[in-house]
Design a protein around this motif. Structure first.
Motif, mmCIF file in Angstrom:
data_model
loop_
_atom_site.group_PDB
_atom_site.id
_atom_site.type_symbol
_atom_site.label_atom_id
_atom_site.label_comp_id
_atom_site.label_asym_id
_atom_site.label_seq_id
_atom_site.Cartn_x
_atom_site.Cartn_y
_atom_site.Cartn_z
ATOM 1 N N PRO A 51 84.986 47.472 38.350
ATOM 2 C CA PRO A 51 83.539 47.531 38.134
ATOM 3 C C PRO A 51 82.806 46.738 39.209
ATOM 4 C CG PRO A 51 84.577 46.066 36.546
ATOM 5 C CD PRO A 51 85.671 46.725 37.314
ATOM 6 N N GLU A 52 81.616 47.199 39.533
ATOM 7 C CA GLU A 52 80.825 46.499 40.540
ATOM 8 C C GLU A 52 80.323 45.186 39.968
ATOM 9 O OE1 GLU A 52 77.914 48.666 42.651
ATOM 10 O OE2 GLU A 52 79.117 50.504 42.672
ATOM 11 N N MET A 53 80.127 44.226 40.845
ATOM 12 C CA MET A 53 79.659 42.909 40.421
ATOM 13 C C MET A 53 78.177 42.980 40.076
ATOM 14 S SD MET A 53 81.600 40.588 43.296
ATOM 15 C CE MET A 53 80.844 39.068 42.806
ATOM 16 N N THR A 54 77.799 42.216 39.059
ATOM 17 C CA THR A 54 76.391 42.115 38.723
ATOM 18 C C THR A 54 75.700 41.229 39.751
ATOM 19 O OG1 THR A 54 76.701 40.174 37.341
ATOM 20 C CG2 THR A 54 76.928 42.330 36.263
ATOM 21 N N THR A 55 74.387 41.209 39.719
ATOM 22 C CA THR A 55 73.629 40.385 40.656
ATOM 23 C C THR A 55 73.983 38.914 40.494
ATOM 24 O OG1 THR A 55 71.836 41.994 40.567
ATOM 25 C CG2 THR A 55 71.304 39.844 41.471
ATOM 26 N N ASP A 56 74.117 38.459 39.265
ATOM 27 C CA ASP A 56 74.484 37.062 39.032
ATOM 28 C C ASP A 56 75.871 36.747 39.575
ATOM 29 O OD1 ASP A 56 72.068 36.445 37.821
ATOM 30 O OD2 ASP A 56 72.823 36.853 35.795
ATOM 31 N N GLU A 57 76.803 37.669 39.416
ATOM 32 C CA GLU A 57 78.155 37.469 39.942
ATOM 33 C C GLU A 57 78.142 37.435 41.469
ATOM 34 O OE1 GLU A 57 80.907 39.516 36.477
ATOM 35 O OE2 GLU A 57 80.038 40.796 38.033
ATOM 36 N N GLN A 58 77.322 38.280 42.081
ATOM 37 C CA GLN A 58 77.208 38.287 43.536
ATOM 38 C C GLN A 58 76.623 36.978 44.041
ATOM 39 O OE1 GLN A 58 74.888 41.767 44.447
ATOM 40 N NE2 GLN A 58 76.616 43.162 44.169
ATOM 41 N N ARG A 59 75.605 36.472 43.354
ATOM 42 C CA ARG A 59 75.017 35.185 43.737
ATOM 43 C C ARG A 59 76.030 34.060 43.613
ATOM 44 N NH1 ARG A 59 69.577 36.270 40.465
ATOM 45 N NH2 ARG A 59 68.472 37.460 42.045
ATOM 46 N N GLY A 60 76.782 34.064 42.523
ATOM 47 C CA GLY A 60 77.797 33.033 42.325
ATOM 48 C C GLY A 60 78.864 33.080 43.398
ATOM 49 N N ALA A 61 79.296 34.284 43.751
ATOM 50 C CA ALA A 61 80.309 34.434 44.804
ATOM 51 C C ALA A 61 79.764 33.965 46.147
ATOM 52 C CB ALA A 61 80.759 35.883 44.887
ATOM 53 N N ALA A 62 78.507 34.257 46.425
ATOM 54 C CA ALA A 62 77.898 33.825 47.682
ATOM 55 C C ALA A 62 77.813 32.303 47.753
ATOM 56 C CB ALA A 62 76.511 34.446 47.834
ATOM 57 N N ILE A 63 77.492 31.675 46.630
ATOM 58 C CA ILE A 63 77.422 30.213 46.595
ATOM 59 C C ILE A 63 78.799 29.612 46.870
ATOM 60 C CG2 ILE A 63 77.068 28.230 45.059
ATOM 61 C CD1 ILE A 63 74.764 29.872 43.787
ATOM 62 N N VAL A 64 79.832 30.171 46.261
ATOM 63 C CA VAL A 64 81.196 29.675 46.479
ATOM 64 C C VAL A 64 81.579 29.817 47.949
ATOM 65 C CG1 VAL A 64 83.615 30.095 45.958
ATOM 66 C CG2 VAL A 64 81.945 30.058 44.115
ATOM 67 N N VAL A 65 81.273 30.952 48.571
ATOM 68 C CA VAL A 65 81.593 31.161 49.974
ATOM 69 C C VAL A 65 80.856 30.154 50.841
ATOM 70 C CG1 VAL A 65 81.337 32.782 51.911
ATOM 71 C CG2 VAL A 65 82.198 33.584 49.715
ATOM 72 N N LEU A 66 79.589 29.924 50.563
ATOM 73 C CA LEU A 66 78.820 28.959 51.346
ATOM 74 C C LEU A 66 79.374 27.547 51.195
ATOM 75 C CD1 LEU A 66 75.189 30.258 50.732
ATOM 76 C CD2 LEU A 66 76.510 30.371 52.851
ATOM 77 N N LEU A 67 79.740 27.162 49.975
ATOM 78 C CA LEU A 67 80.310 25.830 49.757
ATOM 79 C C LEU A 67 81.647 25.670 50.483
ATOM 80 C CD1 LEU A 67 79.479 25.296 45.981
ATOM 81 C CD2 LEU A 67 78.446 24.132 47.930
ATOM 82 N N MET A 68 82.454 26.707 50.474
ATOM 83 C CA MET A 68 83.746 26.649 51.166
ATOM 84 C C MET A 68 83.543 26.556 52.671
ATOM 85 S SD MET A 68 85.949 29.367 48.903
ATOM 86 C CE MET A 68 87.314 29.368 50.017
ATOM 87 N N ALA A 69 82.561 27.273 53.202
ATOM 88 C CA ALA A 69 82.273 27.234 54.631
ATOM 89 C C ALA A 69 81.757 25.850 55.027
ATOM 90 C CB ALA A 69 81.261 28.310 55.011
ATOM 91 N N ALA A 70 80.913 25.275 54.188
ATOM 92 C CA ALA A 70 80.388 23.931 54.464
ATOM 93 C C ALA A 70 81.510 22.905 54.447
ATOM 94 C CB ALA A 70 79.304 23.575 53.457
ATOM 95 N N LYS A 71 82.416 23.008 53.511
ATOM 96 C CA LYS A 71 83.543 22.075 53.429
ATOM 97 C C LYS A 71 84.453 22.222 54.641
ATOM 98 C CE LYS A 71 87.131 20.338 50.472
ATOM 99 N NZ LYS A 71 87.699 20.293 49.137
#
Length: 64
Positions: A39-59
């Motif tokens: 199933p496709e990700m909901t908007t909230d799931e997409q936002r959460g995934a983007a936040i995780v990616v950004l935090l990992m990139a910052a680390k």
């Protein structure tokens, strides 16, 4: 794309299977055949995934 490989793999597997077992088909060796699409990700799931990616990139940038 995987049909030719599935045909070859099923032929080899059928040569080596027990006589009382079911024969293999090319689809048995083809990924994604007969599977439900994810199933496709909901908007909230997409936002959460983007936040995780950004935090990992910052680390990762901090560790350099």
């Amino acid at each position: 794309m995987f049909l030719r490989a599935g045909i070859v793999a099923s032929a080899v597997a059928n040569c080596n299977r027990a006589r009382d077992s079911e024969p293999f088909t090319p689809a048995d060796f083809m990924p994604y055949v007969g599977r439900e699409p994810e199933p496709e990700m909901t908007t909230d799931e997409q936002r959460g995934a983007a936040i995780v990616v950004l935090l990992m990139a910052a680390k990762a940038a901090d560790q350099k």
